[in-house]
Motif scaffolding. Structure first.
Motif, PDB file in Angstrom:
ATOM      1  N   ALA A 180      44.065 -85.803  27.865  1.00 17.09           N
ATOM      2  CA  ALA A 180      44.360 -86.394  29.171  1.00 17.09           C
ATOM      3  C   ALA A 180      43.165 -87.176  29.703  1.00 17.09           C
ATOM      4  O   ALA A 180      43.329 -88.252  30.288  1.00 17.09           O
ATOM      5  N   SER A 181      41.951 -86.674  29.467  1.00 15.84           N
ATOM      6  CA  SER A 181      40.784 -87.407  29.961  1.00 15.84           C
ATOM      7  C   SER A 181      40.683 -88.779  29.320  1.00 15.84           C
ATOM      8  O   SER A 181      40.425 -89.780  30.002  1.00 15.84           O
ATOM      9  N   CYS A 228      53.191 -86.909  20.472  1.00 10.13           N
ATOM     10  CA  CYS A 228      53.002 -85.802  19.530  1.00 10.13           C
ATOM     11  C   CYS A 228      51.997 -86.132  18.438  1.00 10.13           C
ATOM     12  O   CYS A 228      51.444 -85.229  17.823  1.00 10.13           O
ATOM     13  N   LEU A 253      57.154 -85.129  31.640  1.00 10.12           N
ATOM     14  CA  LEU A 253      56.079 -85.908  32.260  1.00 10.12           C
ATOM     15  C   LEU A 253      56.604 -87.275  32.676  1.00 10.12           C
ATOM     16  O   LEU A 253      56.244 -87.808  33.721  1.00 10.12           O
ATOM     17  N   ASP A 279      44.005 -95.817  30.840  1.00  7.58           N
ATOM     18  CA  ASP A 279      44.823 -96.273  31.951  1.00  7.58           C
ATOM     19  C   ASP A 279      43.990 -97.076  32.942  1.00  7.58           C
ATOM     20  O   ASP A 279      44.384 -98.169  33.368  1.00  7.58           O
ATOM     21  N   ILE A 291      49.622 -88.938  26.638  1.00  7.58           N
ATOM     22  CA  ILE A 291      49.209 -87.523  26.661  1.00  7.58           C
ATOM     23  C   ILE A 291      50.182 -86.669  25.856  1.00  7.58           C
ATOM     24  O   ILE A 291      49.776 -85.815  25.077  1.00  7.58           O
ATOM     25  N   THR A 292      51.462 -86.913  26.076  1.00  6.86           N
ATOM     26  CA  THR A 292      52.442 -86.076  25.391  1.00  6.86           C
ATOM     27  C   THR A 292      52.876 -86.693  24.072  1.00  6.86           C
ATOM     28  O   THR A 292      53.857 -86.251  23.485  1.00  6.86           O
ATOM     29  N   LEU A 339      56.371 -89.263  36.236  1.00  6.25           N
ATOM     30  CA  LEU A 339      55.682 -90.544  36.394  1.00  6.25           C
ATOM     31  C   LEU A 339      56.620 -91.598  36.970  1.00  6.25           C
ATOM     32  O   LEU A 339      56.215 -92.410  37.800  1.00  6.25           O
ATOM     33  N   THR A 345      44.865 -80.469  25.405  1.00  9.70           N
ATOM     34  CA  THR A 345      45.574 -81.302  26.363  1.00  9.70           C
ATOM     35  C   THR A 345      44.615 -81.909  27.369  1.00  9.70           C
ATOM     36  O   THR A 345      44.717 -83.085  27.711  1.00  9.70           O
ATOM     37  N   LEU A 346      43.655 -81.105  27.818  1.00  8.83           N
ATOM     38  CA  LEU A 346      42.692 -81.627  28.787  1.00  8.83           C
ATOM     39  C   LEU A 346      41.862 -82.747  28.195  1.00  8.83           C
ATOM     40  O   LEU A 346      41.641 -83.783  28.832  1.00  8.83           O
ATOM     41  N   GLY A 361      50.600 -93.291  30.538  1.00 10.91           N
ATOM     42  CA  GLY A 361      50.375 -91.880  30.856  1.00 10.91           C
ATOM     43  C   GLY A 361      51.022 -90.978  29.836  1.00 10.91           C
ATOM     44  O   GLY A 361      50.527 -89.895  29.547  1.00 10.91           O
ATOM     45  N   LEU A 362      52.104 -91.465  29.257  1.00 11.43           N
ATOM     46  CA  LEU A 362      52.832 -90.627  28.302  1.00 11.43           C
ATOM     47  C   LEU A 362      52.131 -90.510  26.957  1.00 11.43           C
ATOM     48  O   LEU A 362      52.588 -89.782  26.098  1.00 11.43           O
ATOM     49  N   TYR A 372      47.219 -87.719  35.953  1.00 13.32           N
ATOM     50  CA  TYR A 372      47.776 -87.278  34.663  1.00 13.32           C
ATOM     51  C   TYR A 372      47.368 -85.845  34.352  1.00 13.32           C
ATOM     52  O   TYR A 372      48.176 -85.031  33.928  1.00 13.32           O
ATOM     53  N   ILE A 416      43.261 -91.142  30.687  1.00 17.29           N
ATOM     54  CA  ILE A 416      42.893 -91.680  31.999  1.00 17.29           C
ATOM     55  C   ILE A 416      41.944 -92.860  31.831  1.00 17.29           C
ATOM     56  O   ILE A 416      42.085 -93.886  32.506  1.00 17.29           O
ATOM     57  N   ILE A 438      45.538 -75.793  25.611  1.00 17.49           N
ATOM     58  CA  ILE A 438      45.227 -76.320  26.928  1.00 17.49           C
ATOM     59  C   ILE A 438      43.934 -77.137  26.877  1.00 17.49           C
ATOM     60  O   ILE A 438      43.809 -78.176  27.520  1.00 17.49           O
TER      61      ILE A 438
END
Lengths: 198, 203
Positions: B78-79, B110, A121, B85, B107-108, A125, B74-75, B104-105, A78, B82, B71
């Motif tokens: 994302a962590s 909103c 994304l 997940d 992350i995005t 995926l 986002t990092l 996974g989505l 990811y 994960i 950024i």
């Protein structure tokens, strides 16, 4: 899941019509709803999404098979994917500014928005989950982008007409946009049965 | 911004519900709501990610240069995604498979980015944790409402249990995408009538 035998062209048409990113996978809804009140803008965003989707799907395919799988880094996928998407959007923007300034003026404002578009994304995926090969991924990325563009332009065209219509209190704006999308999705169900990739 | 705990809770769960009032995080809200169990798991995952990433972003807010904050956020997000997940894959493999790419989505999604930008950037860590958590609660509530209708009318079950005292032909349409759009459209309509600021005319 082994679906490697599917013809890339079938994937291409299926990702536009039967498994449209918006109408059947609900991806990219945020920008779909908020940037669809004007046809021209919506269509511009659709074009940028198509471009970015194709490019990032290919890059992510390469990185996934060349780096992530051989080194056993699946748990980091990811982070890797989102970073690649952010970086390639930035690079596409710079390259466009340098080589295609006209296009950059038209599409430039949308590019930063695309990084957080879930459809990008999501396409990556899906590609990983469904185990597509290179050609299939390319057609899948392109088809998904075109499908997204198609859906957002349709909604924007309808909403432009709706703007003059009187609606019940509170329904104007996002509410009616969702209901229109529902009707569109209903119509797109009519395509199911022609192809099936899920 | 002088907000106390109570106003944070009320704002995030009802008055400015992220899904219905701000129209954020719709993608996953619609995709996973054909079964209540999926929605609940998704909601819990989102609560975890929003709360902890708001906390982390708020802790780091004085050390993050403004220009690269996106950024960094986002990092961080994302962590945490994960973590969710891996947890789902290990403990609830079936649900993890049903949710597919939508984990996974997150992350995005909103909502998380929105809370980070609008709140965690400028507020102390604990309040941000609470804000993120209750934004997640608001999201989960909406998901459960949508999936209640979709699962009940579409399959005749709730959380996978057969509802035996009523029997009717299941509406297949409820399981399919269009119904999700219709239900959320109507919910937005209701909520904008209930919570819209009084006296302000919509253009």
């Amino acid at each position: 899941m082994f679906e490697n035998s599917i013809n890339p062209l079938i994937i291409f048409f299926a990702s536009i019509l039967t498994s449209n990113m918006i109408l059947s996978n609900f991806l990219g809804m945020c920008s779909y709803i908020s940037i669809s009140s004007e046809y021209k803008t919506a269509s511009g965003l659709g074009k940028s999404v198509t471009l970015v989707m194709l490019v990032t799907t290919l890059i992510n395919y390469a990185v996934y098979h060349a780096v992530i799988v051989p080194f056993g880094l699946e748990y980091l996928q990811y982070i890797v994917f989102i970073m690649i998407i952010a970086a390639s959007v930035q690079i596409i923007e710079m390259a466009m500014d340098r080589f295609l300034p006209d296009l950059h003026v038209k599409l430039g404002i949308f590019l930063p928005l695309i990084t957080v578009n879930c459809a990008i994304l999501g396409t990556t995926l899906f590609m990983v989950i469904r185990d597509y090969n290179l050609l299939q991924s390319a057609f899948f990325g392109l088809g998904s982008g075109l499908g997204w563009w198609l859906a957002i332009s349709m909604l924007a065209a309808i909403r432009e007409q709706m703007a003059k219509t009187k609606l019940p209190k509170g329904l104007a704006g996002p509410g009616i946009a969702f209901i229109i999308t529902g009707i569109m999705a209903l119509a797109f169900i009519g395509f199911s049965g022609i192809f099936n990739i899920q | 911004m002088a907000e106390n705990v109570r106003s944070v809770i009320a704002r995030n769960t009802w008055k400015e519900n992220q899904v219905l009032r701000q129209i954020l995080g719709i993608c996953s809200a619609l995709a996973v709501t054909n079964l209540m169990t999926n929605s609940l798991v998704m909601g819990l995952g989102l609560m975890f990610v929003t709360a902890l990433s708001s906390l982390t972003i708020s802790l780091l807010r004085n050390y993050t240069p403004y220009r690269i904050r996106m950024i960094v956020m986002t990092l961080i997000i994302a962590s945490y995604v994960i973590l969710v997940d891996i947890f789902l894959k290990a403990n609830l493999p079936e649900i993890s498979k049903a949710l597919g790419p939508y984990v996974g989505l997150i992350i995005t999604n909103c909502i998380i980015m929105g809370r980070a930008e609008a709140f965690a950037q400028k507020n102390p860590p604990l309040l941000s944790l609470l804000d993120g958590f209750f934004a997640g609660v608001g999201y989960t509530v909406v998901l459960l409402i949508i999936s209640f209708f979709r699962e009940f009318l579409g399959f005749g079950t709730l959380f996978g249990y057969e509802i035996s005292f009523v029997s009717f032909e299941p509406w297949t349409i409820m399981v399919m995408p269009p119904a999700a759009f219709f239900i959320i459209g109507v919910l937005i309509w209701i909520s904008s009538n209930l919570f819209a600021p009084k006296g302000k005319k919509k253009p």
